[in-house]
Scaffold this active site. Structure first.
Site, PDB file in Angstrom:
ATOM      1  N   GLY A 118     -13.727 -49.541 -22.252  1.00  0.00           N
ATOM      2  CA  GLY A 118     -12.577 -50.383 -22.557  1.00  0.00           C
ATOM      3  C   GLY A 118     -13.015 -51.622 -23.290  1.00  0.00           C
TER       4      GLY A 118
ATOM      5  N   CYS B  96     -13.550 -47.295 -30.657  1.00  0.00           N
ATOM      6  CA  CYS B  96     -14.628 -48.295 -30.532  1.00  0.00           C
ATOM      7  C   CYS B  96     -15.706 -48.071 -31.576  1.00  0.00           C
ATOM      8  CB  CYS B  96     -15.205 -48.270 -29.122  1.00  0.00           C
ATOM      9  SG  CYS B  96     -15.580 -46.637 -28.534  1.00  0.00           S
TER      10      CYS B  96
ATOM     11  N   GLY C  52     -14.712 -55.532 -19.465  1.00  0.00           N
ATOM     12  CA  GLY C  52     -16.070 -55.123 -19.092  1.00  0.00           C
ATOM     13  C   GLY C  52     -16.860 -56.253 -18.447  1.00  0.00           C
TER      14      GLY C  52
ATOM     15  N   LYS D 187      -9.709 -43.489 -12.642  1.00  0.00           N
ATOM     16  CA  LYS D 187      -8.496 -44.251 -12.947  1.00  0.00           C
ATOM     17  C   LYS D 187      -8.238 -44.220 -14.455  1.00  0.00           C
ATOM     18  CE  LYS D 187      -7.184 -48.236 -14.180  1.00  0.00           C
ATOM     19  NZ  LYS D 187      -5.975 -47.848 -14.930  1.00  0.00           N
TER      20      LYS D 187
ATOM     21  N   GLU E  46     -12.789 -57.327 -32.990  1.00  0.00           N
ATOM     22  CA  GLU E  46     -12.389 -55.922 -32.955  1.00  0.00           C
ATOM     23  C   GLU E  46     -10.865 -55.862 -33.048  1.00  0.00           C
ATOM     24  OE1 GLU E  46     -12.718 -53.633 -29.216  1.00  0.00           O
ATOM     25  OE2 GLU E  46     -13.570 -52.025 -30.427  1.00  0.00           O
TER      26      GLU E  46
ATOM     27  N   GLU F 203     -19.023 -49.016 -21.671  1.00  0.00           N
ATOM     28  CA  GLU F 203     -18.872 -48.693 -23.098  1.00  0.00           C
ATOM     29  C   GLU F 203     -17.759 -49.594 -23.601  1.00  0.00           C
ATOM     30  OE1 GLU F 203     -20.815 -46.802 -24.642  1.00  0.00           O
ATOM     31  OE2 GLU F 203     -21.728 -45.645 -23.035  1.00  0.00           O
TER      32      GLU F 203
HETATM   33  P1  NDP Z   1      -8.718 -52.646 -21.209  1.00  0.00           P
HETATM   34  O1  NDP Z   1     -10.153 -52.917 -21.268  1.00  0.00           O
HETATM   35  O2  NDP Z   1      -7.808 -53.626 -20.591  1.00  0.00           O
HETATM   36  O3  NDP Z   1      -8.418 -51.246 -20.481  1.00  0.00           O
HETATM   37  C1  NDP Z   1      -9.349 -50.235 -20.223  1.00  0.00           C
HETATM   38  C2  NDP Z   1      -9.198 -49.708 -18.809  1.00  0.00           C
HETATM   39  O4  NDP Z   1      -9.548 -50.728 -17.872  1.00  0.00           O
HETATM   40  C3  NDP Z   1      -7.775 -49.288 -18.449  1.00  0.00           C
HETATM   41  O5  NDP Z   1      -7.823 -48.181 -17.578  1.00  0.00           O
HETATM   42  C4  NDP Z   1      -7.258 -50.510 -17.725  1.00  0.00           C
HETATM   43  O6  NDP Z   1      -6.176 -50.231 -16.860  1.00  0.00           O
HETATM   44  C5  NDP Z   1      -8.493 -50.927 -16.949  1.00  0.00           C
HETATM   45  N1  NDP Z   1      -8.498 -52.326 -16.504  1.00  0.00           N
HETATM   46  C6  NDP Z   1      -7.826 -53.379 -17.021  1.00  0.00           C
HETATM   47  N2  NDP Z   1      -8.080 -54.497 -16.316  1.00  0.00           N
HETATM   48  C7  NDP Z   1      -8.926 -54.152 -15.325  1.00  0.00           C
HETATM   49  C8  NDP Z   1      -9.555 -54.862 -14.261  1.00  0.00           C
HETATM   50  N3  NDP Z   1      -9.368 -56.164 -14.090  1.00  0.00           N
HETATM   51  N4  NDP Z   1     -10.363 -54.194 -13.416  1.00  0.00           N
HETATM   52  C9  NDP Z   1     -10.582 -52.876 -13.586  1.00  0.00           C
HETATM   53  N5  NDP Z   1     -10.007 -52.143 -14.568  1.00  0.00           N
HETATM   54  C10 NDP Z   1      -9.202 -52.770 -15.437  1.00  0.00           C
HETATM   55  O7  NDP Z   1      -8.248 -52.367 -22.665  1.00  0.00           O
HETATM   56  P2  NDP Z   1      -6.749 -52.525 -23.220  1.00  0.00           P
HETATM   57  O8  NDP Z   1      -6.054 -51.304 -22.891  1.00  0.00           O
HETATM   58  O9  NDP Z   1      -6.083 -53.781 -22.754  1.00  0.00           O
HETATM   59  O10 NDP Z   1      -7.034 -52.731 -24.744  1.00  0.00           O
HETATM   60  C11 NDP Z   1      -7.268 -54.039 -25.229  1.00  0.00           C
HETATM   61  C12 NDP Z   1      -8.348 -54.027 -26.260  1.00  0.00           C
HETATM   62  O11 NDP Z   1      -9.521 -53.492 -25.710  1.00  0.00           O
HETATM   63  C13 NDP Z   1      -8.074 -53.157 -27.440  1.00  0.00           C
HETATM   64  O12 NDP Z   1      -7.250 -53.779 -28.361  1.00  0.00           O
HETATM   65  C14 NDP Z   1      -9.463 -52.928 -27.933  1.00  0.00           C
HETATM   66  O13 NDP Z   1      -9.888 -54.022 -28.687  1.00  0.00           O
HETATM   67  C15 NDP Z   1     -10.268 -52.829 -26.677  1.00  0.00           C
HETATM   68  N6  NDP Z   1     -10.503 -51.451 -26.225  1.00  0.00           N
HETATM   69  C16 NDP Z   1     -11.689 -50.886 -26.494  1.00  0.00           C
HETATM   70  C17 NDP Z   1     -11.915 -49.589 -26.121  1.00  0.00           C
HETATM   71  C18 NDP Z   1     -13.187 -48.916 -26.415  1.00  0.00           C
HETATM   72  O14 NDP Z   1     -13.243 -47.693 -26.448  1.00  0.00           O
HETATM   73  N7  NDP Z   1     -14.250 -49.660 -26.601  1.00  0.00           N
HETATM   74  C19 NDP Z   1     -10.903 -48.783 -25.461  1.00  0.00           C
HETATM   75  C20 NDP Z   1      -9.683 -49.492 -25.174  1.00  0.00           C
HETATM   76  C21 NDP Z   1      -9.527 -50.771 -25.557  1.00  0.00           C
HETATM   77  P3  NDP Z   1      -4.633 -50.287 -17.322  1.00  0.00           P
HETATM   78  O15 NDP Z   1      -4.627 -50.282 -18.815  1.00  0.00           O
HETATM   79  O16 NDP Z   1      -4.066 -49.075 -16.732  1.00  0.00           O
HETATM   80  O17 NDP Z   1      -4.063 -51.533 -16.756  1.00  0.00           O
END
Ligand code: NDP
Length: 454
Positions: free
Chosen positions: A206, A262, A211, A153, A355, A228
């Site tokens: 994410g 990240c 997480g 996904k 972050e 991660e």
């Molecule tokens: P998210 O953690 O929300 O998104 C990461 C992935 O998880 C996306 O594919 C998202 O889907 C999915 N997701 C969201 N909610 C759920 C859930 N309840 N169950 C399962 N999967 C889910 O990150 P954001 O895009 O909202 O970013 C927000 C903040 O997260 C950033 O500002 C940053 O601080 C951090 N971040 C950190 C990352 C890293 O590499 N460590 C990467 C991205 C974000 P979808 O977006 O399609 O709804």
């Protein structure tokens, strides 16, 4: 239902794609489950050859996949080429795995004891928008190499290269059902994948917040999870370092990918006696950064991913913020934000503690090694970080003392296909890349074979 994918540099619709919900996820998991027995039975050498063919097929499409990634994620084209190149490298590296998933033989009484590394079954991969296909490949390649089937996904903001990848893999000969991409909202499609009883493992990259929810959601079915998550990594610069090199390298270590990384070394800790000299070079480098059109070969930093992300980043730079350096950014359409350095900042300030995931760095002065280590560790995160010093013994002492999964000494590079990557503390669970990733896509099975008395 459909979903509009936006180009962050122009705010225009790039593509409209179908939006998957629970039903589509269930159907994909059912296909992946059906495909698993045949896929795990493919001879190791044949599975390896197939992974190499996928790598070759991606390499043949490197330019168009890079342009698509650059446009969809708003990243500089040169970075996008590097990232798609890493996808190729990751598949080539794990193509070596199927024939090397070795077990052990263990001396026991009354027979022979040996272990197998079995695939888990259907693996659900949930990835973010910052390095869309690259992060997906870190999960797909070892998962497939170990004989699992995969439902991926992507983030709804950046699903396009993953969707293309699925086609490329099928054309390269991957059997139907072995890898499927399901693009839908995390709160629906992602959540269903996490809770699905036929999914054996979730590998997620994410936010720490999501997480946490994934770990809780996986508990019901005792799913394996690899997480991660976020980071707030320290870049520790001692006065005895090559200060010019440290200061010249610091901006790109925070502002690459517009800070949406990240591993961003966004807390720059500088020994007090070197503070002014460090800031001088830092200023020159930040002001020289080329921020603009992702498709321009000279661009070093593009826009943020979305309007929401930009307002979230802006909230860390209020009018009274201690802005020491501010770079440039285009005006007009696009989610632009200039590279910004806040200094001096205390480690407990919000901008230093959270972050930001944008091009905002904080510089924190320190006195001596003990304080440097204390400040570096005073965070819920522990993903990456750097140490700059010419004193080798100090470099090693501090490296051992900093609670983080990936560190560099006199360098800011932390991610390689061949070495383990992952976080300590609330930055995650498990390791990706390198030899360690395979442990997270296999289960050890022990078999005892009684040989009896002769
Ligand atoms: P998210 O953690 O929300 O998104 C990461 C992935 O998880 C996306 O594919 C998202 O889907 C999915 N997701 C969201 N909610 C759920 C859930 N309840 N169950 C399962 N999967 C889910 O990150 P954001 O895009 O909202 O970013 C927000 C903040 O997260 C950033 O500002 C940053 O601080 C951090 N971040 C950190 C990352 C890293 O590499 N460590 C990467 C991205 C974000 P979808 O977006 O399609 O709804």
């Amino acid at each position: 239902m459909s979903h509009q994918v936006i180009e962050p540099a122009t705010e225009q619709v790039l593509e409209e794609i179908p939006r998957a919900g629970e039903e589509e996820v269930d159907a994909a998991v059912a296909r992946a489950k059906a495909a698993f027995p045949a896929w795990r039975a493919v001879a190791p050498g044949d599975r390896a050859a197939l992974l190499r063919r996928i790598a070759d097929a991606v390499e043949a499409r490197l330019e168009d996949l890079s342009v698509l990634e650059a446009r969809n994620a708003g990243k500089p084209i040169r970075d996008a080429r590097g990232e798609i190149g890493m996808v190729v490298e990751t598949f080539r590296y794990y193509a070596g795995a199927p024939e090397r998933l070795l077990g052990q033989t263990i001396p026991v009484a009354g027979g022979v004891d040996f272990t197998f590394r079995e695939p888990l079954g259907v693996v659900g991969l949930i990835v973010p928008w910052n390095f869309p296909l690259t992060i997906a490949s870190w999960k797909m390649a070892p998962a497939l190499a170990a004989g699992n089937t995969v439902v991926l996904k992507p983030a709804e903001l950046t699903p396009l290269t993953a969707i293309e990848f699925e086609k490329v893999a099928l054309e390269a000969g991957l059997p139907e059902g072995v890898l499927q991409v399901v693009s839908g909202p995390g709160s629906v499609a992602g959540k269903r994948l996490v809770e699905h009883p036929d999914v054996a493992k979730i590998a997620f990259t994410g936010s720490t917040e999501v997480g946490r929810g994934i770990m809780a959601g996986a508990a019901n079915t005792i799913k394996r999870v690899t997480l991660e998550l976020g980071g707030k990594s320290a870049n520790v610069v001692f006065a005895d370092a090559d200060l010019e090199a440290a200061a010249a390298a610091a901006p790109i270590a925070t502002f690459a990918n517009a800070g949406q990384d990240c591993c961003a070394r966004s807390r720059i800790l500088v020994e007090k006696s070197a503070f002014d000299r460090f800031m001088e070079t830092l200023e020159e480098t930040v002001e020289a950064m080329r921020v603009g059109d992702p498709l321009d070969e000279e661009t070093e930093m593009g826009p943020l991913i979305s309007a929401d992300q930009r307002s979230s980043v802006a909230s860390y730079v209020p009018d009274d913020a201690p802005v020491a350096i501010r770079g440039s950014a285009p005006s007009g359409p696009g989610y632009w934000f200039p590279p910004t350095v806040l200094a001096p900042v205390s480690n407990s300030d919000r901008a230093a503690a959270e972050e930001i995931f944008g091009p905002v760095a904080v510089v924190i002065p320190f006195s001596g090694e003990d304080e440097a280590v204390r400040l570096a560790n005073e965070t819920i995160y522990g993903l990456s970080g750097s140490i700059w010093t010419r004193n080798g013994a100090r470099a090693l002492r501090v490296a051992r003392a900093i609670e983080t999964g990936v560190l560099s000494i006199n360098s800011n590079s932390s991610v390689r296909v061949t070495t383990p990557f992952g976080g300590m503390k609330q930055s995650g669970v498990g390791r990706e890349l390198g030899p360690d990733a395979l442990d997270h896509y296999t289960e050890v099975k022990n078999v005892f074979y009684a040989t009896g008395d002769a």
